[in-house]
Design an enzyme around this catalytic site. Structure first.
Site, mmCIF file in Angstrom:
data_model
loop_
_atom_site.group_PDB
_atom_site.id
_atom_site.type_symbol
_atom_site.label_atom_id
_atom_site.label_comp_id
_atom_site.label_asym_id
_atom_site.label_seq_id
_atom_site.Cartn_x
_atom_site.Cartn_y
_atom_site.Cartn_z
ATOM 1 N N GLU A 3 66.060 14.896 -44.991
ATOM 2 C CA GLU A 3 64.776 15.310 -45.532
ATOM 3 C C GLU A 3 64.165 14.166 -46.327
ATOM 4 O OE1 GLU A 3 65.412 18.407 -48.347
ATOM 5 O OE2 GLU A 3 63.359 18.375 -49.108
ATOM 6 N N ASP A 59 67.973 18.619 -49.468
ATOM 7 C CA ASP A 59 68.242 18.836 -50.890
ATOM 8 C C ASP A 59 68.759 20.247 -51.136
ATOM 9 O OD1 ASP A 59 67.440 16.332 -51.567
ATOM 10 O OD2 ASP A 59 65.391 16.917 -52.088
ATOM 11 N N ASP A 94 62.996 23.981 -51.436
ATOM 12 C CA ASP A 94 62.339 23.233 -50.360
ATOM 13 C C ASP A 94 63.330 22.822 -49.290
ATOM 14 O OD1 ASP A 94 59.789 23.378 -51.149
ATOM 15 O OD2 ASP A 94 59.698 21.404 -52.112
ATOM 16 N N ASP A 131 67.807 22.526 -52.930
ATOM 17 C CA ASP A 131 66.817 23.328 -53.665
ATOM 18 C C ASP A 131 66.038 24.187 -52.668
ATOM 19 O OD1 ASP A 131 65.196 21.622 -52.323
ATOM 20 O OD2 ASP A 131 64.464 20.544 -54.091
#
Ligand code: 0RA
Length: 631
Positions: A422, A495, A499, A497
């Site tokens: 990403e 990541d 997103d 998180d």
């Protein structure tokens, strides 16, 4: 139902040494799949007791020590003495191969199917097992280690209830990793609850402090409703048909939605037949014929140049096909394809006549569905043209690899890995961190296209998707060819998180829809970057979950510690990224399994379907767990 059961009815075939010698022959593998097979095996025995009409409730517990227990309120495994062997029927069931489950001619046994190896196999592959049977006014108990009894069958108390409790801890001498994944257990239990209407199944996850209860009064109708939630259904009522012929019981539930593509889930004796088989063929033939005839009757098939094909008839369809077959023959790579040819005709005639009746009673429904099908046919014709254009173009462009791909040197795909990363900056770190010889890196810009909403034509035009397709090498859809796969592992690295979870879900949607074989063949993995870096003096620890952090901090109590939380891959320098996430010796990665297809389909459509309301609701309730949307 059957006459009084007694121990003499049990046939004894073999001891358990063979199972420990060649475990994969009995449970498929000693990896994650095989490990979870153990739970299925024990649960299936309780479900059989429910199918026989004696059990209404099953409680499955994942204990803190890593063991699993399964408790039911059935009749209890018999404990009387086996005349020939001089030991209790219970002990025979627990310690002899193939002695379990095959007592009487109860027809539709889960445990006669795919799992079907008997609870003794689980016992053989467990460090320890404990069984408690409530029967004849008493609580009976016996313990085993690696398949061998270590106590006598003892009376541990009195009770007026009946039931069976089996608790076991998988043997680390056998399994690569003995930790259960609660989401895999949960998905199977939920599925079983849908397939056995009214049966109450409770899952207690004591490791994570969670409890779930599954009970669906309307069985597969409830399952279809769940699957179409948020997908703009074309009609309110789920179509449900049930029939029996030749000892084959057929149940189907279906509903049409506005979504592209179809989801069919099929089961034989409660086993998910991922590869389909004769029951699915029979269903499809009946659906095609019944719908075409009904459309014809309504004058809906007159438009010229639009030829309806059976794939158009399935577009937008969500269907569950569940059959009960006395002697199922399973074929195929994963032994999840039904082979019995007699089942095809039984399903065909039940579904055909059922649908015919239904459409005669609901003429407005066939108009609605018919228009949807005509649109699908037109879209298919348009997509084919677009695809040919793309193909011709890409033939000119030759098969150049995308510029952003940092490819590896090795040419043997089996030895190669592709990291899909990403963001450009994490992509840069990964390029520095990787082992050039065998690891390739493809950075993707933030948001790739939403494949669920966009439709095939747009998907194929998207730059990020094009790069991904040419890097992987197999092509997509009908042209997909696994022999052209350029990497043995494809690792999604995002990541930890919300997103990151979103991008991961998008990528998985893409693979699920356009390269499902890659998931089936277990080629797709998810990298697990650590959540924290903990420094205590000279020692550095990386931890991957909150629990792990708490545990470590307890151990380090008194020492001076520095805790750093990683918010993204970008915060790690290349050495750290290598050490924690990319180095095959030290990293943690998670395989993506097709078995979660139901859950995946649901999450994909809730997060990304056209209807925003359930999506909002989902994101609100799951925002905290969003990191764990591993499909
Ligand atoms: C065979 C006969 C009977 C019960 C069972 C098997 C049985 C097995 C399992 C495994 C897990 N839970 C179970 N519950 C029952 C009893 C037949 C009788 O009582 O007449």
């Amino acid at each position: 139902m059957t006459k009084d059961y007694d121990a003499s009815a049990i046939k004894v075939l073999e001891g358990l040494e063979a199972v420990r010698r060649r475990p994969a022959m009995y449970i498929g593998s000693v990896g994650k799949r095989g490990l979870h097979h153990l739970v299925n095996e024990v649960v299936d025995n309780s479900v059989d007791e429910a199918l026989a009409g004696y059990c209404t409730r099953i409680v499955v517990t994942l204990h803190k020590d890593g063991s699993v227990s399964v408790e039911d309120n059935g009749r209890g495994i018999p404990v009387d003495k086996h005349p020939k062997y001089g030991i209790s029927a219970l002990e025979v069931v627990m310690t002899k191969l193939h002695a379990g489950g095959k007592f009487d001619k109860k027809v539709y046994k889960v445990s006669g199917g795919l799992h079907g190896v008997g609870v003794s196999v689980v016992n053989a592959l467990s460090e320890w097992m404990e069984v408690r049977v409530k029967r004849d006014g008493k609580i009976w108990m016996q313990k085993y280690e690696r398949g061998k009894p270590v106590t006598q069958l003892e009376v541990a108390g009195e009770t007026d209830e009946t039931g069976t409790y089996v608790r076991f801890k998988p043997d680390p001498e056998i399994f690569e990793d003995t930790r259960f994944d609660p989401s895999i257990i949960e998905a199977r239990l939920k599925e079983l609850a849908y397939l056995n209407p009214g049966l109450e199944i409770i899952f207690r996850d004591e490791i994570n402090g969670k409890e779930k209860r599954f009970c669906f009064e309307n069985g597969i109708v409830d399952l279809v409703k769940e699957l179409t939630k948020g997908k703009n259904a074309l009609h309110d009522d789920v179509i449900y048909l049930k029939g029996e012929d030749n000892d084959v019981i057929v149940e189907i539930a279906l509903q049409y939605t506005q979504m592209e593509g179809s989801s069919e889930f099929s089961f034989v004796n409660n086993i998910n037949t991922i590869e389909g088989g004769t029951h699915v063929t029979g269903f499809r033939m009946a659906l095609t014929k019944a719908i075409k005839e009904a459309m014809e009757k309504q004058g809906l098939l007159k438009e010229k140049g639009v030829n309806i094909e059976s794939e158009d008839i399935r577009d937008g369809l969500t269907a569950v096909i569940s059959v009960k077959v006395p002697n199922p023959q399973f074929e195929g790579q994963t032994k999840t394809k039904l082979g019995n040819s007699e089942v095809r005709n039984v399903v065909y005639s039940i579904v055909y006549s059922g649908l015919k009746d239904y459409f005669e009673k609901h003429p407005e429904l066939i108009k609605n569905i018919g228009n949807r099908i005509i649109l699908a046919a037109k879209a298919r014709i348009a997509a084919k043209k677009a695809k040919e254009l793309v193909k011709r173009k890409s033939a000119l462009e030759t098969t150049t690899l995308p510029g952003k791909l940092a490819d590896c040197i090795e040419r043997d795909p089996e030895k190669c890995e592709l990291f899909i990363v990403e963001g450009e900056s994490a992509g840069g770190s990964a390029k520095l961190a990787r082992t050039r010889q065998t690891q390739a890196v493809l950075p993707l810009r933030g948001k790739i296209i939403n494949v669920e909403k966009a439709g095939l034509v747009k998907v194929l035009r998207n730059e990020e998707i094009k790069a991904l397709i040419s890097a992987i090498g197999t092509g997509i859809g009908e042209e997909f060819d696994i022999k052209k796969l350029r990497y043995g592992k494809i690792i999604i690295m995002t990541d930890a998180d919300v997103d990151g979870a979103h991008i991961r879900t998008l990528l998985l949607t893409f693979f699920y829809r356009y390269m499902p074989k890659l998931i089936e063949e277990e080629k797709i993995c998810i990298a697990m970057p650590p959540l924290y870096r903990i420094k205590a003096g000279k020692d550095i620890y990386y931890v991957y979950s909150e629990e792990e952090k708490e545990e470590l901090l307890k151990k380090l109590e008194g020492k001076k510690v520095e805790v750093q939380r990683y918010k993204g891959l970008g915060e790690m320098n290349p050495e750290q990224l290598w050490e924690t996430t990319m180095n095959p010796e030290t990293r943690v990665i998670k395989k993506v399994f097709m078995e979660d297809a139901i859950e995946a389909d649901r999450i994909f459509s809730i997060l990304m379907g056209p209807d925003t309301e359930p999506r909002k609701e989902f994101i609100m309730t799951h925002a905290k767990e969003a990191v764990n949307i591993d499909v």
